[in-house]
Design a protein around this motif. Structure first.
Motif, short mmCIF file in Angstrom:
data_model
loop_
_atom_site.label_atom_id
_atom_site.label_comp_id
_atom_site.label_asym_id
_atom_site.label_seq_id
_atom_site.Cartn_x
_atom_site.Cartn_y
_atom_site.Cartn_z
N ALA A 72 38.79 37.32 55.63
CA ALA A 72 39.62 36.55 56.56
C ALA A 72 41.03 36.34 56.02
O ALA A 72 41.99 36.25 56.80
CB ALA A 72 38.96 35.20 56.83
N ASN A 73 41.18 36.27 54.69
CA ASN A 73 42.48 35.95 54.09
C ASN A 73 43.16 37.14 53.43
O ASN A 73 44.22 37.00 52.85
CB ASN A 73 42.31 34.85 53.04
N ARG A 74 42.55 38.32 53.55
CA ARG A 74 43.09 39.49 52.87
C ARG A 74 44.52 39.80 53.32
O ARG A 74 45.34 40.30 52.53
CB ARG A 74 42.16 40.68 53.13
N HIS A 75 44.85 39.48 54.55
CA HIS A 75 46.21 39.75 55.05
C HIS A 75 47.27 39.02 54.23
O HIS A 75 48.43 39.44 54.18
CB HIS A 75 46.32 39.33 56.52
N LYS A 76 46.89 37.92 53.58
CA LYS A 76 47.86 37.16 52.78
C LYS A 76 48.33 37.95 51.56
O LYS A 76 49.40 37.67 51.01
CB LYS A 76 47.24 35.83 52.33
N MET A 77 47.53 38.94 51.14
CA MET A 77 47.91 39.72 49.97
C MET A 77 49.18 40.52 50.22
O MET A 77 49.88 40.90 49.29
CB MET A 77 46.78 40.68 49.56
N THR A 78 49.48 40.78 51.50
CA THR A 78 50.68 41.57 51.80
C THR A 78 51.95 40.78 51.58
O THR A 78 53.04 41.35 51.58
CB THR A 78 50.64 42.06 53.26
N THR A 79 51.83 39.46 51.41
CA THR A 79 53.03 38.63 51.22
C THR A 79 53.06 37.96 49.86
O THR A 79 53.85 37.05 49.64
CB THR A 79 53.11 37.54 52.32
N LEU A 80 52.20 38.40 48.95
CA LEU A 80 52.16 37.77 47.63
C LEU A 80 53.48 37.94 46.90
O LEU A 80 54.11 39.00 46.93
CB LEU A 80 51.05 38.36 46.77
N THR A 81 53.88 36.90 46.20
CA THR A 81 55.06 36.97 45.35
C THR A 81 54.82 37.95 44.20
O THR A 81 53.73 37.96 43.61
CB THR A 81 55.35 35.57 44.77
N PRO A 82 55.79 38.80 43.87
CA PRO A 82 55.61 39.71 42.72
C PRO A 82 55.22 38.93 41.48
O PRO A 82 55.90 37.97 41.10
CB PRO A 82 56.99 40.36 42.57
N ALA A 83 54.12 39.34 40.86
CA ALA A 83 53.56 38.56 39.76
C ALA A 83 53.42 39.39 38.51
O ALA A 83 53.21 40.61 38.56
CB ALA A 83 52.18 38.01 40.17
N TYR A 84 53.53 38.73 37.36
CA TYR A 84 53.27 39.36 36.07
C TYR A 84 51.85 39.90 36.06
O TYR A 84 50.90 39.19 36.39
CB TYR A 84 53.45 38.32 34.97
N HIS A 85 51.70 41.17 35.67
CA HIS A 85 50.39 41.83 35.70
C HIS A 85 49.67 41.57 34.39
O HIS A 85 50.00 42.14 33.36
CB HIS A 85 50.57 43.33 35.92
N ALA A 86 48.66 40.68 34.44
CA ALA A 86 47.95 40.32 33.22
C ALA A 86 46.46 40.56 33.31
O ALA A 86 45.77 40.49 32.30
CB ALA A 86 48.20 38.84 32.89
N GLU A 87 45.94 40.81 34.50
CA GLU A 87 44.51 41.00 34.69
C GLU A 87 44.25 42.27 35.49
O GLU A 87 45.00 42.59 36.41
CB GLU A 87 43.88 39.82 35.43
N SER A 88 43.17 42.96 35.16
CA SER A 88 42.86 44.20 35.86
C SER A 88 42.35 43.96 37.28
O SER A 88 42.26 44.89 38.06
CB SER A 88 41.80 45.00 35.07
N TYR A 89 42.02 42.70 37.63
CA TYR A 89 41.55 42.45 39.00
C TYR A 89 42.61 41.78 39.86
O TYR A 89 42.31 41.08 40.81
CB TYR A 89 40.23 41.67 39.01
N SER A 90 43.87 42.02 39.53
CA SER A 90 44.95 41.52 40.36
C SER A 90 44.80 42.01 41.80
O SER A 90 44.54 43.18 42.05
CB SER A 90 46.30 42.01 39.82
N PRO A 91 44.95 41.11 42.80
CA PRO A 91 44.78 41.52 44.20
C PRO A 91 46.08 41.96 44.86
O PRO A 91 46.11 42.16 46.07
CB PRO A 91 44.27 40.22 44.85
N ASP A 92 47.14 42.09 44.08
CA ASP A 92 48.45 42.42 44.63
C ASP A 92 48.35 43.71 45.45
O ASP A 92 48.15 44.79 44.91
CB ASP A 92 49.42 42.61 43.47
N ASP A 93 48.51 43.61 46.76
CA ASP A 93 48.21 44.75 47.63
C ASP A 93 49.21 45.88 47.45
O ASP A 93 50.39 45.68 47.18
CB ASP A 93 48.20 44.31 49.10
#
Length: 561
Positions: free
Chosen positions: A500-521
């Motif tokens: 239901a909330n997966r669409h929010k991943m398209t607007t995520l703020t660019p984030a420091y990549h520290a985990e292999s399970y980052s959801p950054d679309d």
């Protein structure tokens, strides 16, 4: 020009090695070290004694252990000297390259570079004996048979020697024990260096952080404070480039940072944005932390703006939405929470652009986000709320690791305000208080704990598990605490909210990549952002498995007298 010198019309393409008068040198690049059949294997069997690797290996929490193990294992099995040089700094994106250069021989480390540093260049030196490589290889009797089956590498002969007769008197370097940073130290150093690179490249005058008094925003504030500590230390050690960058950022040519609190007051503005649902406790915790790290702190109330926006809706529709605590529906309750969250984003950008102007200073501020990787994964955030920012230094870090990091900061940086922040329940404070106390908690809203959410995240991304695969894994993993029916309910709850909330991943703020399970679309997770929230086929398979397991359990009980 090359033809004039070499008299060639074509050149060979591929791997070759350099044959000097006293040794042979080969090279592999970056990921080749991580592949199942690395070039250093065949090169070593073909007589190469020194391997170089110009690596571009980005930082991920706990990755240094793997990197060091790969190099030491490679030289322990094959013998040889391995020189690993890794990039340092930010590439202008979500990745940070953490250095961690090393020199290894025959399974031992002889020189270790810093893993995080503001210095652009670092040189490692070790004195090693090539005879140690040859004697190490001579001890592996089966190595000769393997070497006889290797295709020889083209050799480029170089009339040069790395050693000379006088080197016999040089004392060789001794092996050292690799010193690893704890995950909490990695968080305090890596994202802080990344923040510094973004700040100096962007040409902005600092950061603006909505400071709520909770763990996430407090962790973000601590990262900026850690950045200030590293900058002060680099200047103290004579780094002129860092000093020049600081003076440009603060717009003061004679400024030399001595104290991290003073520098933090110049480059970080924190802001507590209260509404009628905010408690005095969170307000006090935010103010106390700001005082201890030295940030310029602003306290303001957004309730007039909330009232105005809701008033516009009521004026147009003739209806006034209510919180659930006041008799409203779930739709009304959610909408009223989102109004507060989104107005905080508007206020944050307004103050980021004009707060320095109001203080008579030059420049603007980068807005920092503070949504952790677990909340982003589940979509437990409001689209375009104060999780929307220019960059997010904690967007790839789990809540579990963030809590450990805040505990680390409290002890290492002497910030007692963090003790109350850690002890308080995580809450968005978007619903009415009960007798002045918080009645809403994040884990109750999500219907799962942050510890569970980290497990779901790793299974979904790293193990590529869908609902049924995740259920099969968790039935075994949680067999001592959950029945199959309870596991199925939790998996369904997670995937329903995730879809239901997966669409929010398209607007995520660019984030420091520290985990292999980052959801950054579309960057680290290429899965679609639109799913059927019911997962009809997958959930049916889960239900069939639950029924089968429950039936088997009943049969086992029936067989007991």
């Amino acid at each position: 020009m090359i033809q004039d010198v070499t008299q060639q019309e074509t050149v060979p393409f591929g791997d070759a090695v350099l044959a000097t008068r006293d040794t042979c040198i080969g090279s592999e690049i970056c990921e080749e070290l991580w592949t199942p059949r690395s070039p250093h294997v065949d090169m070593g069997l073909d007589g190469v004694e020194i391997f170089t690797n110009a690596s571009g290996s980005h930082h991920v929490l706990r990755k240094a252990h793997t990197r060091v193990d790969l190099v030491t294992t490679a030289t322990a099995k094959n013998g040889g000297i391995y020189l690993l040089a890794n990039q340092k700094g930010c590439d202008g994106d979500r990745l940070y390259y953490d250095g961690c250069a090393l020199i290894a021989m025959n399974g031992c480390i002889f020189a270790q570079g810093s893993q995080f540093s503001l210095d652009d260049v670092e040189v490692l030196v070790a004195t090693l004996d090539l005879e140690d490589v040859r004697s190490h290889r001579a001890e592996i009797s089966s190595r000769n048979l393997a070497a006889s089956k290797v295709s020889p590498y083209p050799r480029v002969k170089v009339d040069f020697a790395l050693s000379c007769r006088e080197d016999l008197l040089e004392p060789p370097s001794e092996p050292i024990e690799w010193t690893y940073h704890s995950p909490e130290e990695e968080i305090s150093l890596g994202p802080a260096c990344w923040l510094w690179d973004f700040l100096r490249r962007s040409g902005q005058a600092g950061f603006f952080l909505p400071l709520s008094g909770g763990v996430d925003s407090a962790a973000t504030a601590c990262l900026v404070y850690s950045m200030c500590r590293q900058v002060c230390e680099a200047v103290k050690q004579g780094n002129q480039e860092v000093l020049a960058d600081v003076r440009t950022i603060v717009d003061e040519l004679s400024y030399t940072p001595q104290d991290p609190q003073d520098l933090c007051g110049r480059v970080l503005t924190t802001c507590y944005m209260a509404s009628e649902n905010s408690s005095q406790e969170t307000c006090g915790r935010a103010r106390e932390l700001a005082q201890q790290i030295g940030s310029h702190h602003i306290g303001l109330n957004i309730e007039p703006a909330v009232t105005a926006v809701v008033g516009i809706f009521s004026l147009v529709t003739g209806r006034r939405p209510l919180f659930a605590a006041h008799g409203g529906s779930s739709r009304e309750n959610l909408a009223l929470q989102n109004v507060q969250a989104r107005l905080r984003m508007v206020v944050a950008y307004l103050f980021a652009q004009l707060s320095l102007w109001a203080r008579g200073a030059c420049g603007g501020l980068l807005v920092l986000g503070s949504a952790n990787v677990d909340e982003s994964l589940l979509g437990y955030l409001t689209k375009y709320d104060c999780s929307s920012a220019d960059i997010n230094p904690i967007g790839g870090i789990s809540k579990t690791d963030l809590k450990a990091f805040v505990q680390f900061c409290m002890e290492r940086f002497q910030l007692p305000a963090l003790q109350g922040i850690l002890a308080a329940p995580a809450t968005a404070e978007l619903e009415p208080l009960t007798d002045g106390q918080v009645s809403q908690t994040d884990e109750d809203d999500m219907g799962m704990t942050y510890a569970e959410l980290s497990v779901y995240g790793r299974l979904r991304k790293v193990a590529k598990a869908g609902p049924y695969s995740m259920f099969c894994r968790l039935v075994t993993m949680w067999k001592d605490v959950c029945s199959p029916r309870q596991v199925a309910d939790r998996v369904r709850r997670f995937f329903s909210k995730y879809a239901a909330n997966r669409h929010k991943m398209t607007t995520l703020t660019p984030a420091y990549h520290a985990e292999s399970y980052s959801p950054d679309d579309n960057r680290f997770d290429l899965r679609p952002f639109l799913y059927r929230a019911g997962w009809p086929w997958q959930f049916r398979c889960v239900e069939d498995a639950v029924v089968q397991l429950e039936s088997r359990g009943q049969q086992d009980l029936d067989g007991v007298d």
